[in-house]
Design a protein around this motif. Structure first.
Motif, mmCIF file in Angstrom:
data_model
loop_
_atom_site.group_PDB
_atom_site.id
_atom_site.type_symbol
_atom_site.label_atom_id
_atom_site.label_comp_id
_atom_site.label_asym_id
_atom_site.label_seq_id
_atom_site.Cartn_x
_atom_site.Cartn_y
_atom_site.Cartn_z
ATOM 1 N N ARG A 53 5.643 6.592 5.199
ATOM 2 C CA ARG A 53 4.683 6.845 4.139
ATOM 3 C C ARG A 53 3.563 5.819 4.250
ATOM 4 N N THR A 54 2.355 6.251 3.967
ATOM 5 C CA THR A 54 1.221 5.338 3.915
ATOM 6 C C THR A 54 0.885 5.075 2.457
ATOM 7 N N VAL A 55 1.072 3.849 2.029
ATOM 8 C CA VAL A 55 0.797 3.442 0.649
ATOM 9 C C VAL A 55 -0.028 2.159 0.687
ATOM 10 N N VAL A 56 -0.570 1.806 -0.459
ATOM 11 C CA VAL A 56 -1.304 0.550 -0.548
ATOM 12 C C VAL A 56 -0.343 -0.525 -1.032
ATOM 13 N N VAL A 57 -0.069 -1.506 -0.169
ATOM 14 C CA VAL A 57 0.851 -2.600 -0.480
ATOM 15 C C VAL A 57 0.134 -3.920 -0.250
ATOM 16 N N ALA A 58 0.196 -4.804 -1.236
ATOM 17 C CA ALA A 58 -0.414 -6.134 -1.113
ATOM 18 C C ALA A 58 -1.876 -6.049 -0.708
ATOM 19 N N ALA A 121 5.885 -5.381 -8.948
ATOM 20 C CA ALA A 121 5.201 -4.088 -8.861
ATOM 21 C C ALA A 121 5.110 -3.611 -7.409
ATOM 22 N N GLN A 122 4.866 -4.547 -6.479
ATOM 23 C CA GLN A 122 4.778 -4.163 -5.072
ATOM 24 C C GLN A 122 6.144 -3.780 -4.506
ATOM 25 N N VAL A 123 7.177 -4.520 -4.914
ATOM 26 C CA VAL A 123 8.540 -4.182 -4.491
ATOM 27 C C VAL A 123 8.921 -2.800 -5.008
ATOM 28 N N ALA A 124 8.569 -2.529 -6.265
ATOM 29 C CA ALA A 124 8.881 -1.225 -6.844
ATOM 30 C C ALA A 124 8.147 -0.107 -6.102
ATOM 31 N N LYS A 125 6.920 -0.374 -5.672
ATOM 32 C CA LYS A 125 6.153 0.656 -4.952
ATOM 33 C C LYS A 125 6.817 0.974 -3.614
ATOM 34 N N VAL A 126 7.269 -0.037 -2.890
ATOM 35 C CA VAL A 126 7.948 0.201 -1.619
ATOM 36 C C VAL A 126 9.265 0.938 -1.847
ATOM 37 N N VAL A 131 12.647 5.795 -1.583
ATOM 38 C CA VAL A 131 13.429 6.801 -2.316
ATOM 39 C C VAL A 131 12.817 8.179 -2.136
ATOM 40 N N ASP A 132 11.501 8.254 -2.181
ATOM 41 C CA ASP A 132 10.815 9.531 -1.979
ATOM 42 C C ASP A 132 11.111 10.099 -0.597
ATOM 43 N N PHE A 318 -2.793 -3.116 -6.445
ATOM 44 C CA PHE A 318 -1.794 -4.109 -6.849
ATOM 45 C C PHE A 318 -2.054 -4.578 -8.275
ATOM 46 N N SER A 319 -3.312 -4.670 -8.667
ATOM 47 C CA SER A 319 -3.649 -5.099 -10.017
ATOM 48 C C SER A 319 -3.264 -4.037 -11.045
#
Length: 526
Positions: A53-58, A121-126, A131-132, A318-319
C-alpha cells in the motif's frame, strides 16, 4: 412368527442406505471444506505477502509491505541510515520512504523528531494499512479457494475419471511440467530480494552506531540501524536528533502532566465544555497537552478553527492524523484556515470523523446550533458551496445571510478569521463567534446587534505556539493557547483561556461569563 428388526438387531435396507448416503454427504462436505481452507489459506498468504500500500507516513509517500521477517524496517533513503525494530512475532513490515517536501536535511530531521515524539497516529496508520491488506488478501484467497471445488463439481464424475486416466499418461506428465514451469516463472527463486549494497552491510544496534557517549531514550532500546552510512557528519546529525528528541518529548510530556492537574472551571449540571484549538501549524506535540486540558475541564467536544498545517499539503497528513487521534472519543467540528491551502485538509478531516462546516447550520454539542465555512483564502477560489470567484467579504455576507435566515438562532459561528463573521454579529444573528488566525487572544468582545441581540466575538491564540506559519519541531516558539468554551441549553455561557508559556508554565485565566440576550423560552421560564 416373523421376527421384527428390533428383535434381530438388523437395520432395514432403506435406513441403511440413508445412513450411508448421509455419511457420504458429510464426507464430501468435509473434504470440500478442507480443500477450501487449505487453498484459501495458501492463496491468501501469497496475496498478503505480495501486496503493498502507498500511504503517507512521517510526511513521506511511503510504500508499506508486509513480510514474515519479524521486524518493522524503515528505509529512509541515501542520507540517513535505515532503521528496524523487532515486532516480537513473525509478522513484519517493510516501509520504504519516498518523496517529501523539505527545504533541508535539518528541516527533515526536525520533522522526524516531532513525529517520533507523537508516533501513535503514524503507527496506527501503518497498522490500518496492514490490516486492510490482510482483509483484502483473505477475501481474494477465499474466492480462489472455491475454484478447485467448482472445477471438481463442474467436471462431473465421468469427466474426472477420464482426466484421471490421462493424468497417468504422457499428457499428465506434460501438464505437470507446465505447472512447475509456470510456478517457477512466477516465483523466480533465482532473483535476489535485496540489492547488493544493502546485503553487504549488516545491522547494528543504535547504541553501537552513535557510540557510548550518547545516552539513548528508553523507547530507542531494540532499534537497529543498517551500518551503510558511517560518515562523521551523519553520526553527528543522528546524535543531535536524539538529543533534541529527548528534550522536546520530555517538555511536552511534562506539560501534559501539568495540564491534567490544573484547577480549571468545572461544568455545572447540565453544562457542556468544548475545547477550542486553532493555528496548530503542524505542532503535534501540543495535541497531548490540549487533550489533557480538555479532560481536566470535562470537555466532550472540540472545535478546530483551522490552520492545522502550514501549506495544506499531503505530506502534512501526520498533523491531521495526530489531532484526530488526540481527540478520539470527542465530537469533533472544524474549518480549514487560510494556510490550509486547497481542499485537502478539509476533505481529509471530513473523511476521518470530523464534522467540517460547509456554510449550513448544523447541530452541535449540547443542542447548540453551529454555522461556519472554510476560510475563502484556503482554496484560492473564495468558494461558497458550488460557486467560485467570491471575495472574502462576499463569503462573509453569504454566511451572515444564512445565520439571519435560520429559523433557530445560531449559537456559535466557527470560522478561521473573526472578520468573516463581523456582519453576522453586527446584525445580531449569532451568540458567539469563535476564531483564530491572529495567533494571539482577542476578546471575548461584546457586540449589540442592530436587532438588539447581544453576541460575542472571541479569537483564541495559537495552539501550536506558532510565531509564523510553521511550528513543527522543538518547543513552542511563542506562548501556546487553548480555550475552553462552556455551553448550557445549547447556548455559550462562558470561556476560559489557558496559556502555556514558552517557559513551560501555565497561566490559567479567570472564567469569563457570557451574558446573552435571554431567549423567549428563558424569558417565559422567568
Amino acid at each position: 412368527m416373523a421376527s421384527s428388526p428390533q428383535s434381530t438387531g438388523r437395520v432395514p435396507e432403506d435406513a441403511r442406505g440413508r445412513v450411508l448416503r448421509h455419511t457420504a454427504t458429510v464426507s464430501r462436505l468435509t473434504a470440500y471444506v478442507a480443500v477450501w481452507t487449505i487453498v484459501a489459506f495458501l492463496a491468501g498468504l501469497l496475496f498478503f505477502l505480495s501486496s503493498s500500500r502507498t500511504v503517507v507516513v512521517a510526511s513521506h509517500d511511503a510504500q508499506v509491505s508486509p513480510d514474515l521477517g519479524g521486524h518493522v524496517v524503515v528505509h529512509t533513503g541515501p542520507v540517513l541510515p535505515d532503521f528496524r525494530l523487532d515486532t516480537g512475532n513473525t509478522l513484519g513490515v517493510d516501509i520504504r520512504l519516498g518523496k517529501t517536501e523539505a527545504r533541508s536535511t535539518d528541516d527533515l530531521v526536525r520533522r522526524y523528531i516531532s513525529i517520533a515524539g507523537q508516533p501513535d497516529a503514524q503507527v496506527a496508520k501503518v497498522k490500518d494499512a496492514v490490516v486492510d491488506m490482510a482483509w483484502d488478501a483473505a477475501l481474494r484467497g477465499a474466492v480462489v479457494g472455491l475454484v478447485p471445488i467448482l472445477v471438481w463439481l463442474l467436471l462431473g464424475r465421468r469427466r474426472r475419471r477420464d482426466l484421471g486416466a490421462r493424468a497417468l499418461g504422457p499428457q499428465g506428465a506434460l501438464a505437470g511440467l507446465l505447472v512447475v514451469f509456470l510456478v517457477l516463472m512466477a516465483w523466480q527463486p533465482w532473483t535476489r530480494n535485496e540489492s547488493v549494497v544493502e546485503s553487504e552491510h549488516p545491522w547494528m544496534s543504535l547504541g553501537d552506531f552513535v557510540g557510548p557517549d550518547v545516552t539513548l531514550p528508553e523507547e530507542a532500546a531494540g532499534i537497529e540501524v543498517r551500518g551503510d552510512v558511517t560518515t562523521d557528519q551523519t553520526r553527528r546529525l543522528l546524535t543531535s536528533a536524539i538529543s533534541k528528541y529527548e528534550s522536546s518529548k520530555s517538555w511536552y510530556v511534562t506539560a501534559a502532566t501539568d495540564a491534567a492537574a490544573l484547577d480549571l472551571h468545572q461544568p455545572s449540571e447540565g453544562e457542556t465544555v468544548v475545547v477550542l484549538v486553532a493555528d496548530r501549524h503542524d505542532n503535534i506535540g501540543m495535541d497531548q497537552v490540549a487533550r489533557a486540558l480538555g479532560d481536566a475541564a470535562g470537555a466532550t467536544a472540540v472545535f478546530d478553527a483551522g490552520d492545522d498545517t502550514s501549506a495544506g499539503k499531503s505530506w502534512e497528513e501526520f498533523s491531521l492524523d495526530s489531532v484526530t487521534q488526540a481527540f478520539d472519543g470527542l465530537r469533533r467540528y472544524g474549518v480549514a484556515g487560510n494556510h490550509d491551502h486547497g481542499t485537502f485538509v478539509s476533505s481529509y478531516l471530513d473523511s476521518h470523523g470530523w464534522t467540517m462546516m460547509d456554510g449550513e447550520v448544523t447541530d452541535g454539542p449540547d443542542g447548540a446550533t453551529l454555522l461556519g465555512v472554510d476560510d475563502p483564502r484556503s482554496s484560492g477560489l473564495g468558494a461558497w458551496r458550488d460557486e467560485t470567484g467570491l471575495s472574502f467579504d462576499e463569503v462573509g455576507q453569504r454566511l451572515s445571510d444564512v445565520a439571519c435566515a435560520s429559523p433557530v438562532r445560531v449559537s456559535t459561528m466557527l470560522v478561521h478569521d473573526a472578520d468573516l463573521a463581523a456582519d453576522a454579529l453586527a446584525r445580531g444573528c449569532v451568540d458567539l463567534v469563535l476564531a483564530g488566525h491572529l495567533h494571539v487572544q482577542e476578546g471575548p468582545t461584546r457586540v449589540v446587534g442592530s436587532n438588539g441581540q447581544v453576541g460575542y466575538s472571541y479569537t483564541t491564540g495559537t495552539a501550536g505556539g506558532a510565531a509564523y506559519a510553521i511550528a513543527i519541531g522543538g518547543k513552542p516558539r511563542r506562548d501556546a493557547q487553548i480555550s475552553l468554551v462552556t455551553y448550557r441549553d445549547g447556548r455559550p455561557v462562558g470561556i476560559q483561556p489557558v496559556t502555556l508559556r514558552t517557559t513551560g508554565e501555565f497561566h490559567v485565566a479567570a472564567y469569563i461569563p457570557l451574558v446573552l440576550t435571554p431567549s423567549r423560552v428563558e424569558t417565559a421560564q422567568k
